[in-house]
Structures are given as C-alpha cells and as structure tokens.
Write an enzyme that holds these catalytic residues in place. Structure first.
Site, mmCIF file in Angstrom:
data_model
loop_
_atom_site.group_PDB
_atom_site.id
_atom_site.type_symbol
_atom_site.label_atom_id
_atom_site.label_comp_id
_atom_site.label_asym_id
_atom_site.label_seq_id
_atom_site.Cartn_x
_atom_site.Cartn_y
_atom_site.Cartn_z
ATOM 1 N N ARG A 88 11.758 -62.171 -5.695
ATOM 2 C CA ARG A 88 10.477 -62.783 -6.019
ATOM 3 C C ARG A 88 9.738 -61.899 -7.024
ATOM 4 O O ARG A 88 9.539 -60.705 -6.795
ATOM 5 C CB ARG A 88 9.628 -62.903 -4.759
ATOM 6 C CG ARG A 88 8.292 -63.487 -5.067
ATOM 7 C CD ARG A 88 7.335 -63.276 -3.930
ATOM 8 N NE ARG A 88 6.052 -63.869 -4.282
ATOM 9 C CZ ARG A 88 4.887 -63.436 -3.830
ATOM 10 N NH1 ARG A 88 4.839 -62.398 -3.016
ATOM 11 N NH2 ARG A 88 3.779 -64.021 -4.187
ATOM 12 N N ARG A 236 -10.950 -62.825 -1.618
ATOM 13 C CA ARG A 236 -11.191 -62.992 -3.055
ATOM 14 C C ARG A 236 -12.248 -64.065 -3.291
ATOM 15 O O ARG A 236 -12.309 -65.061 -2.571
ATOM 16 C CB ARG A 236 -9.916 -63.419 -3.784
ATOM 17 C CG ARG A 236 -8.806 -62.406 -3.739
ATOM 18 C CD ARG A 236 -7.640 -62.888 -4.596
ATOM 19 N NE ARG A 236 -6.451 -62.111 -4.314
ATOM 20 C CZ ARG A 236 -5.265 -62.648 -4.034
ATOM 21 N NH1 ARG A 236 -5.109 -63.963 -4.023
ATOM 22 N NH2 ARG A 236 -4.241 -61.884 -3.790
#
Ligand code: ADP
Length: 392
Positions: A88, A236
């Site tokens: 990944r 976030r």
C-alpha cells in the site's frame, strides 16, 4: 496462488495473506514498535489471535519472523509459495492511475513523491525493500491510495490558487482511501447489477472521505492535496477557510508545524467535543447530555450530508449511497442521522435494517428513492486482487 497484502508504516507492518483467486484470508496480523523498545506482534488465523513480544530490529526482521510463523503454523511449506506481494502506497501523485509492478523506476517516483506524504511514502519503501530481500522471487506491486481518483477532471482537481503552485509544487487534489472507494464501488455495482451506477461512497473512519463514482470511475472526492480536506474527521478539521491559518499564526505566534499538528491532531470531533476523536465516546457523551459532544456530532453529520448533496448534483442523481469504514460500518446513529437529513432526496431509512454493525446490508426502506447500503471495506483484498492480476 498465495498473495500477501502489506501496509508498512515507519514502525509498523500490517499484513494479510490470501489464497487467490479464491479470496480466502489465511492469516493476518501486525508487527508494532519496529526499531523501538517493547516491540511485539499479533497474528490472527483459524479464529485465534496470538500476541508475542519480541525484538524487532527492522522491517526485514519482521518479514523473517512472518515467514517463520507461516511455516511453523503450516500455512506455507516454503516462502516461494508466496507469489505476489502488494504494497500500500499513500501517495502516487499524478503518475499512477493503477497498481503497477515495483520496478526501480516506479520505486524512485514513489520516493520522489515523499514531500507530499512525508510520513508514509518513505516508510512504504522501507517495507518494500525489506520484502524484496526476504521474498526475492515474489512479484512485488505498488498499490496507490490515490490511483482510483486519477480519473477526476482538471476543473475538479485543481485549486483556485496561483497556477504555478500546481506546475511548480504539484498542488492539486489527489484524494485518498482510493483502494477502499474502489472496492466498495465495485461491490455496489455487483449488488445493483449495474456497471454504470452513480454511487456516493462514504468511507467514514477515523480518517474520512466521500467519493462520487460513475461507471466505476471516480468523478470527485473530498480529500485533497493531503488527507486533511473535506469532511470533519476524528482529529482532522477537513475543509475550513484557509485564511484562518495565517490569522491564528499571527495572533498566537504558532509555527507552521504547530499549526499542522493543531489541524491534523487536535481538531475534528476531538477539537469540538474536547472529549475524544472516537465516535463511540461521542455517542456516550451525547447520552450523558454533554453539550460539546452534541455539537460535535451535529457538525460531523452536517458535513457528511453536505458532501452527499453536492455529489448528488455532480452525478445528476444517485443509484446508491454506501457507508463503509469504522464509523460507516458501525455507527448506527450516525448513519441514521445522515439518512434522515437526506429526506428531501427521497432517502428513507429502515430502522430495523439499519440496526447492523460490520456486515453488508441494505439499510434503507424499500420505498427509498436512493437505496443505502453498508458495505464493509476490504482494502487488503483489493490490494491482493490487483497484485494477483499482475502476478498470475
Ligand atoms: P482508520 O482506518 O481511519 O484508523 P477505522 O476505519 O478503523 O479508522 O475507524 C475507526 C473509528 O471507527 C473509531 O475511531 C471509531 O470512531 C469508529 N468506530 C468503531 N467501532 C464503532 C462503533 N461500534 N460505533 C461507533 N463508531 C465506531
């Protein structure tokens, strides 16, 4: 053929081994605290979970230990049985629109893109190099989180800032979670028996993003140059007025690095609630009447609804809305609140069907204009599938 799906961080290494093309998960696990003290690993197979503490000098040591476990537990007889290893990679920039072989040319581009993903790309390359040395005969591939989003048009991925920021510094929308959006949209097309379906895929985990997908191609996605764009997330902030940054930096004397930490680690559900970044804690807070948890959840849901509405227009309608990832698969109340706010689009939730966690399910009523599904994501399987297709 056995295919290993790998996600390497700077001090961790997650893996899942599949028998392909049967898509059978043989073993999975994670090595943690690599290169630091108190390292350990956990493995799961045959319904058992084992944790062992051991020294892990580097990623190569972790792979060597993995081979030992695979052989001791008779999952493989020799490491040559592992024919493919998919890695990944968080950032593929504008270079990669699909999974590719880990050639030296491709690896050097991944390294070059490190300035856009300083925490992730270098760590992935360390993991890749370790895998190459332990499994020299396996086909190694690079699977990019950004690849699925490369089909976005220029007017979608560009920001209205000085054009040179794009040409000189590669500032544009790349998106993230692409492997997950691709996996659930492929599955949704299968469920709907429609390869041209217009889908809104909501990957709502600690990190969260929404994509508009048409005919299996990404039209738009909420994450941007970095994963701190779009939705409000666990820690976030997502989309905010960019000029808040210079204002607060001037007022407080905060450095760029401190600002980055505030926006990525101290905002979102945590920043507003002051309690936690975890939806479960927010749900508990709401039950106890905590005003800031109530407010945080309202803001969180509002932003999900905003993006679904925007993408509904962008796609010219919608054939299905998909929820996936930690919150999307498990938070019954978040899904319910989102669906209720979409009533004007003809969305009708079904309370009983929505009472589900971590399982594929239709959660809207039969007379809902847009069907809504939970589809558990499986990025590891998507990585293994792409790798199998290149290795076979
Ligand atoms: P990431 O991969 O971004 O770290 P995940 O997709 O694993 O995140 O999602 C983790 C989040 O899922 C947790 O922070 C929590 O908010 C949420 N979550 C997990 N289980 C539940 C649950 N039963 N109810 C509500 N939220 C949950």
């Amino acid at each position: 053929m056995k295919v290993l799906s790998v996600n390497a961080g700077s001090s961790s290494l997650k893996f899942t081994l599949f028998e392909m093309p049967e898509e059978k998960e043989l073993i999975s696990g994670v090595f943690e605290r690599i290169g630091i003290e108190n390292s350990f690993y956990t493995i799961k197979f045959n319904g058992e979970k084992i944790k062992k503490e051991t020294e892990l000098k580097d990623h190569k040591a972790a792979f060597e230990l993995l081979v030992k476990e695979l052989i001791n537990n008779k999952i493989v007889e020799s490491l040559d049985e592992i024919a493919g290893i998919g890695h990944r990679i968080v950032q593929g920039g504008s270079y990669f629109d699909k999974t590719v072989l880990a050639t030296e040319d491709n690896i050097s581009i991944v390294e070059k893109l490190s300035s856009l993903a300083p925490l992730h790309n270098p760590a992935a390359v360390v993991g890749l190099r370790a895998a190459q040395s332990v499994f020299p005969n396996a086909t190694q591939t690079l699977v990019f989180d950004t690849a699925f989003h490369q089909t976005m048009e220029e007017e979608v991925y560009l920001y209205p800032v000085p054009y040179e920021w794009y040409t000189k510094y590669a500032v544009r929308r790349y998106g993230a979670h692409g492997t997950s959006h691709k996996y659930v949209s492929m599955r949704a097309n299968e469920i709907l028996d429609n390869d041209e379906a217009r889908l809104i895929t909501c990957h709502i985990g600690n990190g969260a993003s929404i994509s508009a997908v048409k005919g299996g191609k990404c039209v738009e996605t909420s994450m941007g140059l970095t994963p701190n764009a779009g939705l409000m997330m666990g820690t976030r902030c997502g989309d905010i007025d960019a000029t808040i940054l210079p204002y607060i930096m001037e007022e407080t004397g905060m450095s760029a690095k401190e600002m980055d930490t505030a926006l990525n680690k101290q905002s979102g559900l945590l920043g507003i609630s002051g309690v936690s970044s975890d939806s479960r804690d927010i749900e508990d807070g709401i039950k106890n009447g905590d005003e800031r948890c109530i407010l945080a959840q309202k803001m969180y849901v509002k932003r999900i609804v905003d993006f679904i509405a925007k993408y509904y227009v962008e796609l010219g309608g919608c054939d299905a809305i998909i929820f996936t990832a930690g919150v999307g698969e498990n938070s019954i109340s978040t899904r319910m609140e989102v669906m209720e706010k979409l009533a004007c689009l003809g969305v009708k939730p079904d309370e009983e069907r929505n009472n589900v966690r971590g399982k594929e399910a239709l959660i809207s009523a039969d007379n809902s204009k847009i069907p809504v599904y939970v589809i558990p994501t499986n990025e590891e399987l998507m990585i293994a599938t792409d790798t199998y297709n290149l290795a076979k």
